[in-house]
Write an enzyme that holds these catalytic residues in place. Structure first.
Site, PDB file in Angstrom:
ATOM      1  N   ASN A   7       0.966  -1.299   0.229  1.00  0.00           N
ATOM      2  CA  ASN A   7       0.023   0.013  -0.074  1.00  0.00           C
ATOM      3  C   ASN A   7       1.035   1.306  -0.010  1.00  0.00           C
ATOM      4  O   ASN A   7       1.634   1.598   0.988  1.00  0.00           O
ATOM      5  CB  ASN A   7      -0.941  -0.069   1.373  1.00  0.00           C
ATOM      6  CG  ASN A   7      -1.802   1.203   1.312  1.00  0.00           C
ATOM      7  OD1 ASN A   7      -1.639   1.917   0.238  1.00  0.00           O
ATOM      8  ND2 ASN A   7      -2.670   1.243   2.303  1.00  0.00           N
ATOM      9  N   LYS A  14       3.216   0.738   3.190  1.00  0.00           N
ATOM     10  CA  LYS A  14       2.760  -0.260   4.179  1.00  0.00           C
ATOM     11  C   LYS A  14       2.884  -1.682   3.511  1.00  0.00           C
ATOM     12  O   LYS A  14       2.554  -1.745   2.352  1.00  0.00           O
ATOM     13  CB  LYS A  14       1.358  -0.268   4.771  1.00  0.00           C
ATOM     14  CG  LYS A  14       1.190   0.803   5.480  1.00  0.00           C
ATOM     15  CD  LYS A  14      -0.106   0.990   6.219  1.00  0.00           C
ATOM     16  CE  LYS A  14      -0.581   2.322   6.762  1.00  0.00           C
ATOM     17  NZ  LYS A  14      -1.759   2.667   6.523  1.00  0.00           N
ATOM     18  N   ARG A  91      -2.611  -2.132  -3.416  1.00  0.00           N
ATOM     19  CA  ARG A  91      -3.801  -1.482  -3.447  1.00  0.00           C
ATOM     20  C   ARG A  91      -3.542  -0.078  -4.317  1.00  0.00           C
ATOM     21  O   ARG A  91      -2.804   0.725  -4.098  1.00  0.00           O
ATOM     22  CB  ARG A  91      -3.847  -0.984  -1.692  1.00  0.00           C
ATOM     23  CG  ARG A  91      -5.193  -0.260  -1.609  1.00  0.00           C
ATOM     24  CD  ARG A  91      -5.081   0.299  -0.093  1.00  0.00           C
ATOM     25  NE  ARG A  91      -6.343   1.064  -0.018  1.00  0.00           N
ATOM     26  CZ  ARG A  91      -6.782   1.652   1.182  1.00  0.00           C
ATOM     27  NH1 ARG A  91      -5.887   1.402   2.223  1.00  0.00           N
ATOM     28  NH2 ARG A  91      -7.799   2.237   1.311  1.00  0.00           N
ATOM     29  N   HIS A 180     -12.651   2.296   0.018  1.00  0.00           N
ATOM     30  CA  HIS A 180     -12.621   1.244   1.040  1.00  0.00           C
ATOM     31  C   HIS A 180     -13.124  -0.186   0.590  1.00  0.00           C
ATOM     32  O   HIS A 180     -13.684  -0.858   1.213  1.00  0.00           O
ATOM     33  CB  HIS A 180     -13.351   1.557   2.305  1.00  0.00           C
ATOM     34  CG  HIS A 180     -12.663   2.679   3.008  1.00  0.00           C
ATOM     35  ND1 HIS A 180     -13.406   3.830   3.708  1.00  0.00           N
ATOM     36  CD2 HIS A 180     -11.356   3.103   3.438  1.00  0.00           C
ATOM     37  CE1 HIS A 180     -12.728   4.581   4.291  1.00  0.00           C
ATOM     38  NE2 HIS A 180     -11.401   4.260   4.172  1.00  0.00           N
ATOM     39  N   LEU A 209     -14.810   2.473   9.806  1.00  0.00           N
ATOM     40  CA  LEU A 209     -14.475   3.537  10.521  1.00  0.00           C
ATOM     41  C   LEU A 209     -13.151   3.603  11.008  1.00  0.00           C
ATOM     42  O   LEU A 209     -12.658   2.964  12.060  1.00  0.00           O
ATOM     43  CB  LEU A 209     -15.787   3.697  11.953  1.00  0.00           C
ATOM     44  CG  LEU A 209     -17.122   3.502  11.630  1.00  0.00           C
ATOM     45  CD1 LEU A 209     -17.865   3.529  12.952  1.00  0.00           C
ATOM     46  CD2 LEU A 209     -17.550   4.658  10.507  1.00  0.00           C
ATOM     47  N   ASN A 211      -9.566   6.351  10.086  1.00  0.00           N
ATOM     48  CA  ASN A 211      -9.138   7.628   9.898  1.00  0.00           C
ATOM     49  C   ASN A 211     -10.135   8.370   8.855  1.00  0.00           C
ATOM     50  O   ASN A 211     -10.606   9.402   8.974  1.00  0.00           O
ATOM     51  CB  ASN A 211      -7.768   8.172   9.606  1.00  0.00           C
ATOM     52  CG  ASN A 211      -6.961   7.976  10.916  1.00  0.00           C
ATOM     53  OD1 ASN A 211      -7.231   8.430  11.921  1.00  0.00           O
ATOM     54  ND2 ASN A 211      -5.773   7.298  10.952  1.00  0.00           N
ATOM     55  N   ARG A 241     -11.403  15.217   7.916  1.00  0.00           N
ATOM     56  CA  ARG A 241     -12.357  15.427   6.420  1.00  0.00           C
ATOM     57  C   ARG A 241     -13.624  15.747   7.086  1.00  0.00           C
ATOM     58  O   ARG A 241     -14.334  15.150   8.069  1.00  0.00           O
ATOM     59  CB  ARG A 241     -12.418  14.240   5.555  1.00  0.00           C
ATOM     60  CG  ARG A 241     -11.058  14.068   4.860  1.00  0.00           C
ATOM     61  CD  ARG A 241     -11.070  12.852   3.991  1.00  0.00           C
ATOM     62  NE  ARG A 241      -9.877  12.303   3.798  1.00  0.00           N
ATOM     63  CZ  ARG A 241      -9.964  10.932   3.627  1.00  0.00           C
ATOM     64  NH1 ARG A 241     -10.892  10.389   3.249  1.00  0.00           N
ATOM     65  NH2 ARG A 241      -8.613  10.374   3.590  1.00  0.00           N
ATOM     66  N   GLU A 334     -13.779  -1.192  15.201  1.00  0.00           N
ATOM     67  CA  GLU A 334     -13.370  -2.370  15.874  1.00  0.00           C
ATOM     68  C   GLU A 334     -13.174  -2.137  17.133  1.00  0.00           C
ATOM     69  O   GLU A 334     -13.161  -3.035  18.148  1.00  0.00           O
ATOM     70  CB  GLU A 334     -11.816  -2.797  15.208  1.00  0.00           C
ATOM     71  CG  GLU A 334     -12.337  -3.506  13.894  1.00  0.00           C
ATOM     72  CD  GLU A 334     -10.702  -3.609  13.273  1.00  0.00           C
ATOM     73  OE1 GLU A 334      -9.981  -4.011  13.835  1.00  0.00           O
ATOM     74  OE2 GLU A 334     -11.013  -3.397  11.688  1.00  0.00           O
ATOM     75  N   GLU A 384      -7.797  -5.992   4.701  1.00  0.00           N
ATOM     76  CA  GLU A 384      -7.886  -5.678   3.527  1.00  0.00           C
ATOM     77  C   GLU A 384      -6.630  -6.334   2.579  1.00  0.00           C
ATOM     78  O   GLU A 384      -6.559  -6.532   1.505  1.00  0.00           O
ATOM     79  CB  GLU A 384      -7.475  -4.090   3.233  1.00  0.00           C
ATOM     80  CG  GLU A 384      -8.673  -3.378   3.590  1.00  0.00           C
ATOM     81  CD  GLU A 384      -8.550  -1.682   4.067  1.00  0.00           C
ATOM     82  OE1 GLU A 384      -8.128  -1.701   5.222  1.00  0.00           O
ATOM     83  OE2 GLU A 384      -8.759  -0.968   3.292  1.00  0.00           O
TER      84      GLU A 384
HETATM   85  P1  ADP Z   1      -6.672   4.067   9.098  1.00  0.00           P
HETATM   86  O1  ADP Z   1      -8.163   4.751   8.340  1.00  0.00           O
HETATM   87  O2  ADP Z   1      -5.805   5.180   8.660  1.00  0.00           O
HETATM   88  O3  ADP Z   1      -6.001   2.991   8.632  1.00  0.00           O
HETATM   89  P2  ADP Z   1      -7.295   3.121  11.458  1.00  0.00           P
HETATM   90  O4  ADP Z   1      -8.545   1.836  10.773  1.00  0.00           O
HETATM   91  O5  ADP Z   1      -6.219   2.481  12.298  1.00  0.00           O
HETATM   92  O6  ADP Z   1      -6.934   3.981  10.437  1.00  0.00           O
HETATM   93  O7  ADP Z   1      -8.180   3.944  12.466  1.00  0.00           O
HETATM   94  C1  ADP Z   1      -7.548   4.941  13.151  1.00  0.00           C
HETATM   95  C2  ADP Z   1      -8.745   5.387  14.103  1.00  0.00           C
HETATM   96  O8  ADP Z   1      -9.046   4.411  15.092  1.00  0.00           O
HETATM   97  C3  ADP Z   1      -8.245   6.602  15.029  1.00  0.00           C
HETATM   98  O9  ADP Z   1      -9.294   7.468  15.220  1.00  0.00           O
HETATM   99  C4  ADP Z   1      -7.866   5.939  16.272  1.00  0.00           C
HETATM  100  O10 ADP Z   1      -8.483   6.758  17.410  1.00  0.00           O
HETATM  101  C5  ADP Z   1      -9.070   5.029  16.222  1.00  0.00           C
HETATM  102  N1  ADP Z   1      -9.041   3.851  17.438  1.00  0.00           N
HETATM  103  C6  ADP Z   1      -7.984   3.094  17.463  1.00  0.00           C
HETATM  104  N2  ADP Z   1      -7.977   2.311  18.717  1.00  0.00           N
HETATM  105  C7  ADP Z   1      -9.042   2.827  19.309  1.00  0.00           C
HETATM  106  C8  ADP Z   1      -9.917   2.741  20.635  1.00  0.00           C
HETATM  107  N3  ADP Z   1      -9.264   1.640  21.528  1.00  0.00           N
HETATM  108  N4  ADP Z   1     -10.908   3.329  20.941  1.00  0.00           N
HETATM  109  C9  ADP Z   1     -11.350   4.268  20.133  1.00  0.00           C
HETATM  110  N5  ADP Z   1     -10.889   4.534  18.877  1.00  0.00           N
HETATM  111  C10 ADP Z   1      -9.796   3.939  18.537  1.00  0.00           C
END
Ligand code: ADP
Length: 400
Positions: A7, A14, A91, A180, A209, A211, A241, A334, A384
């Site tokens: 990626n 990554k 990706r 996604h 859900l 970033n 965003r 998650e 993914e």
């Molecule tokens: P990306 O879209 O960059 O792959 P991720 O899927 O890793 O990102 O998600 C990042 C988000 O997940 C951030 O907003 C982070 O705060 C949130 N996150 C990770 N662990 C927790 C948690 N234990 N509780 C709440 N939010 C979390």
């Protein structure tokens, strides 16, 4: 078959090396700060061995060299020879209307990825840099592109057309694409397995859900609508965003503050969302923490985030004429007990009831709705990379 999944972003790569037949990962990691000072590679081996290497990683070609060096290294590696990497899966963010499934990368495919630079200037150029870097470092190894947009390509016209002059669609291909795709596809296939039902018989809403955040309405295994649009800016509130806004707002601000197009772009993509409303952070963990400490704006950000998800659950159930299951995935989906609870709160009339104890339990993959909940609610960790590895294996094997 060992598949190197990549990626490639502007300053990051990554990766995961996955044994696609057993679906097990052998090594994974990432490089940050490509082309900047302080670039590092972090590698984790399947047995837990971890190493971080600092280096002068000037571009994507050097980045792939570093990844190969660590995968081949005597102390931290997992393969003996470059030829132990049998295929590479990339990706690629934007496949436009050209690609509705993953493809073997040929000169023709590279041309099409390049043609989509204009509608995906933030992603496709870097994805292509990664493809070129692999041609240099692993010549002759088959490469496959897995597009974020492909899964949404069967969306009906009424869901993908905007209320703009039709000529803008015919001329510039301005329409909803959705992103996604690999994640929505993975969790929808997984939930069908968990429900012991054919995917083709289910009406699902998947909430990715992270970033970046998006939801998809999946009817009979087909993504029939999704919240991200022409770009990943539309739809849900995200880390930085804005998601949905009245388009006139941006024209109004441009008039008021005399900001340029580039500044407007930065405002919407980098200074909005959770960060923009709260002024605290783009990270949901910190938003929840500050909200619980009494910070009002953090609470506003949290409320807007969850309200919008709830609103889309309602509209997608209406669009599909029913709903069998909702799935939460991505870093927030998650992990955030509070977000899941708030999104599903007061939805009993919709057949959604959450079991608080299970929602709070430590299990990663779980059914969090109560036994009498007509609509099931699941938490499923996304994967993914596995989708990319499996698609790559299938495509490479059929071409051989
Ligand atoms: P990306 O879209 O960059 O792959 P991720 O899927 O890793 O990102 O998600 C990042 C988000 O997940 C951030 O907003 C982070 O705060 C949130 N996150 C990770 N662990 C927790 C948690 N234990 N509780 C709440 N939010 C979390």
């Amino acid at each position: 078959m060992n598949v190197l999944v990549l990626n490639c972003g502007s300053s990051s790569v990554k990766y995961q090396l996955i044994e696609a037949d057993t679906q097990k990962w052998l090594a994974k990691g990432g490089i940050e700060r490509i082309g900047m000072s302080g670039a590092t590679l972090k590698n984790i081996r399947h047995d837990g061995d971890e190493i971080t290497i600092a280096g002068e990683i000037v571009d994507h070609i050097v980045a792939i060299e570093y990844i190969l060096a660590v995968l081949l290294s005597r102390n931290h590696g997992v393969i003996n020879d470059k030829s132990d990497i049998h295929a590479i899966g990339h990706r690629v963010v934007h496949g436009g209307e050209t690609f509705s499934s993953s493809v073997l990368i040929t000169d023709e495919v590279i041309k099409s990825i390049r043609e989509n630079f204009e509608i995906a200037p933030l992603h496709n150029p870097h994805n292509l840099r990664g493809i070129n870097a692999c041609q240099v470092n692993l010549p002759g190894t088959p490469q496959v592109a897995v597009f974020d947009t492909a899964f949404h390509q069967q969306m009906p016209r009424k869901a993908f057309l905007y209320g703009l002059p039709y000529s803008l669609y015919s001329q510039y291909k301005i329409r909803r694409y959705g992103f996604h795709g690999a994640s929505h596809r993975y969790v929808s296939e997984r939930v069908a397995m968990l429900m012991n039902t054919e995917l083709k018989q289910l009406k699902l809403i998947t909430c990715h859900l992270g970033n970046g955040c998006s939801m998809a309405a999946i009817n009979d295994g087909i993504s029939v609508d999704t919240t991200m649009g022409f770009t990943p800016l539309e739809g849900l509130l995200m880390g930085t965003r804005s998601g949905d806004i009245d388009p006139s707002i941006i024209l109004y601000i441009m008039g008021k503050e005399g900001i340029t197009l580039a500044e407007a772009n930065t405002l919407l993509n980098k200074h909005s969302g959770l960060q923009g409303i709260s002024g605290v952070s783009s990270d949901m963990r910190e938003i929840v923490q500050e909200m619980k400490n009494g910070d009002k704006k953090a609470k506003y950000a949290f409320d807007v985030f969850c309200y919008r998800i709830k609103k889309y659950i309602g509209s997608y159930a209406a669009a599909m004429g029913g709903l069998d299951a909702v799935v939460f995935t991505g870093g927030i989906g998650e992990n955030s007990v509070d977000v899941r609870k708030d999104c599903c709160d007061g939805m009993a009339y919709f057949g959604i009831r959450i079991d608080d104890a299970v929602n709070e339990s430590k299990e990663k993959e779980k059914l969090i709705s109560t036994a009498d909940s007509k609509t099931k609610v699941f938490v499923i960790p996304t994967n993914e990379e596995l989708v990319i590895a499996v698609d790559t294996k299938t495509i490479v094997q059929t071409k051989q």
